[in-house]
Design an enzyme around this catalytic site. Structure first.
Site, short mmCIF file in Angstrom:
data_model
loop_
_atom_site.label_atom_id
_atom_site.label_comp_id
_atom_site.label_asym_id
_atom_site.label_seq_id
_atom_site.Cartn_x
_atom_site.Cartn_y
_atom_site.Cartn_z
N GLY A 85 1.81 2.23 10.75
CA GLY A 85 2.75 3.33 10.61
C GLY A 85 3.41 3.75 11.92
O GLY A 85 4.05 4.80 12.00
N GLY B 270 2.62 -1.14 4.31
CA GLY B 270 2.70 0.29 4.01
C GLY B 270 4.14 0.72 3.84
O GLY B 270 4.76 0.53 2.79
N GLY B 271 4.71 1.27 4.89
CA GLY B 271 6.06 1.85 4.84
C GLY B 271 7.11 0.95 4.18
O GLY B 271 7.89 1.41 3.34
N HIS C 25 -9.75 1.05 4.57
CA HIS C 25 -8.50 1.28 5.28
C HIS C 25 -8.75 2.24 6.44
O HIS C 25 -9.55 3.17 6.32
CB HIS C 25 -7.45 1.87 4.32
CG HIS C 25 -6.09 1.88 4.95
ND1 HIS C 25 -5.70 2.84 5.85
CD2 HIS C 25 -5.04 1.02 4.85
CE1 HIS C 25 -4.47 2.56 6.26
NE2 HIS C 25 -4.05 1.46 5.66
N GLU D 265 -5.85 -5.13 10.33
CA GLU D 265 -4.86 -4.09 10.58
C GLU D 265 -5.18 -3.36 11.87
O GLU D 265 -5.99 -2.41 11.87
CB GLU D 265 -4.87 -3.07 9.42
CG GLU D 265 -4.54 -3.68 8.08
CD GLU D 265 -3.93 -2.63 7.15
OE1 GLU D 265 -2.81 -2.86 6.69
OE2 GLU D 265 -4.56 -1.60 6.91
N ASN E 270 0.88 -1.17 0.00
CA ASN E 270 0.00 0.00 0.00
C ASN E 270 0.91 1.22 0.00
O ASN E 270 1.46 1.59 1.03
CB ASN E 270 -0.90 -0.04 1.25
CG ASN E 270 -1.75 1.20 1.38
OD1 ASN E 270 -1.78 2.05 0.48
ND2 ASN E 270 -2.45 1.33 2.50
N TRP E 271 1.07 1.81 -1.17
CA TRP E 271 2.04 2.90 -1.30
C TRP E 271 1.52 4.24 -0.77
O TRP E 271 2.26 5.22 -0.71
CB TRP E 271 2.47 3.05 -2.78
CG TRP E 271 3.27 1.89 -3.28
CD1 TRP E 271 3.85 0.90 -2.53
CD2 TRP E 271 3.61 1.60 -4.64
NE1 TRP E 271 4.52 0.01 -3.34
CE2 TRP E 271 4.38 0.42 -4.64
CE3 TRP E 271 3.34 2.21 -5.86
CZ2 TRP E 271 4.89 -0.15 -5.81
CZ3 TRP E 271 3.83 1.64 -7.04
CH2 TRP E 271 4.60 0.48 -7.00
N LYS E 272 0.24 4.27 -0.44
CA LYS E 272 -0.39 5.49 0.11
C LYS E 272 -0.08 6.69 -0.78
O LYS E 272 0.06 6.53 -1.99
CB LYS E 272 0.04 5.69 1.57
CG LYS E 272 -0.22 4.42 2.40
CD LYS E 272 -0.14 4.61 3.88
CE LYS E 272 -0.41 3.28 4.57
NZ LYS E 272 -0.39 3.35 6.03
N SER F 200 2.87 -2.17 10.37
CA SER F 200 4.31 -2.21 10.63
C SER F 200 4.94 -3.58 10.35
O SER F 200 5.89 -3.98 11.03
CB SER F 200 4.63 -1.75 12.06
OG SER F 200 4.18 -0.42 12.26
N GLU G 14 -7.18 4.64 7.59
CA GLU G 14 -6.96 6.07 7.31
C GLU G 14 -8.19 6.67 6.62
O GLU G 14 -8.54 7.82 6.86
CB GLU G 14 -5.69 6.25 6.46
CG GLU G 14 -4.44 6.07 7.32
CD GLU G 14 -3.22 5.54 6.58
OE1 GLU G 14 -3.17 5.61 5.34
OE2 GLU G 14 -2.31 5.03 7.28
P1 PGA Z 1 2.39 0.22 7.66
O1 PGA Z 1 0.98 0.43 6.95
O2 PGA Z 1 2.97 -1.05 7.14
O3 PGA Z 1 3.19 1.43 7.30
O4 PGA Z 1 2.12 0.15 9.14
C1 PGA Z 1 0.12 -0.64 6.72
C2 PGA Z 1 -1.15 -0.16 6.09
O5 PGA Z 1 -1.57 0.97 6.37
O6 PGA Z 1 -1.78 -0.87 5.29
#
Ligand code: PGA
Length: 253
Positions: A173, A233-234, A95, A167, A9-11, A212, A97
């Site tokens: 994050g 994500g990251g 998600h 999640e 997930n490159w956001k 994470s 967010e």
């Molecule tokens: P993260 O994000 O790996 O940076 O914690 C995961 C996600 O939001 O899908």
């Protein structure tokens, strides 16, 4: 046996140039991987650049978001048909967010889930509890409710052809990962909850862990019986790290 899925997930990250480098690195490295599903979810405006590189490869593409409506006067939105036309197979829905920053409710997320499925795409349906909810010991209740809203709209077979991503919001994050035991316990609960409606679908549905996940902890998490991959994500922003996580999924089979 379920095929693991590792999805990046490159956001809202990258430029056209850095995204091209990233996807080229992923596609190149993924050539030696097999037996797993791999996907990346770029920002909508980068999807066309990315699918140009992934065409004919073993890397699928997904969107991070889609409009709840199919078409019409919805300024700034992207429809699921538009996303599909550009070669996406997956779409992330719900998600945390989107839920917390953009106020998407369980009901809106369920409706989006239905729209994605209707187009023949695969929803990556995200659920999970906040820190407050975990501390109040209502993790299972929260996840069950998020799932039940989808069942209410789509019926007992709702999760056929879908992916679930557990999640925990407190792990996204933050560098704080759920321990393999904590994550496995919730994954097993989710699978059991689905099984109450349809045991066959529960056995087949891929349940990813997200929050994470990184090259250091991926293997231990994916070794758990009910963890079928990750939503990253990251750590998906560096192709080397993402590929190490894909390798961990491959050895977990
Ligand atoms: P993260 O994000 O790996 O940076 O914690 C995961 C996600 O939001 O899908």
């Amino acid at each position: 046996m379920r095929t693991p899925l590792v999805a990046g997930n490159w956001k809202m990250n990258g430029s056209r140039e850095t995204i091209k480098e990233l996807i080229n690195g992923v596609v190149e490295g993924a050539k030696v991987l097999n037996g797993i599903d791999i996907a990346v979810c770029p920002s909508a405006i980068h999807i066309a650049d990315v699918t140009e590189v992934t065409a004919g490869s073993n890397v699928a593409v997904g969107s991070q978001h889609a409009c709840i409506e199919l078409k019409g006067a919805f300024t700034g939105e992207t429809s699921i048909d538009m996303i599909k036309e550009f070669g996406c197979q997956y779409a992330i829905v719900g998600h945390s967010e989107r839920r917390t920053i953009y106020g998407e409710t369980d009901e809106m997320v369920a409706k989006k889930f239905a729209v994605v499925k209707k187009t023949g795409m695969i929803p990556i349906f995200c659920i999970g509890e906040t820190l407050e909810e975990r501390e109040a010991n209502i993790t299972e209740k929260v996840c069950a409710h998020q799932i039940d809203v989808v069942f209410a709209l789509e019926g007992d077979n709702a999760f056929e052809g879908a992916v679930i991503a557990y999640e925990p919001v407190w792990a996204i994050g933050t560098g704080k990962t759920a321990s393999p035991e904590q994550a496995q316990a919730v994954h097993a609960f989710i699978r059991q909850h689905i099984a109450e409606r349809n045991a066959d679908i529960a056995e087949k549905v891929q349940i990813l862990y997200g929050g994470s996940m990184n090259p250091m902890n991926a293997k231990e998490l994916m070794d758990q019986k009910d963890i079928d991959g990750g939503l990253i994500g990251g750590a998906s922003l560096k192709h080397e790290d993402f590929l190490v996580i894909c390798q961990a999924a491959q050895v977990s089979i």
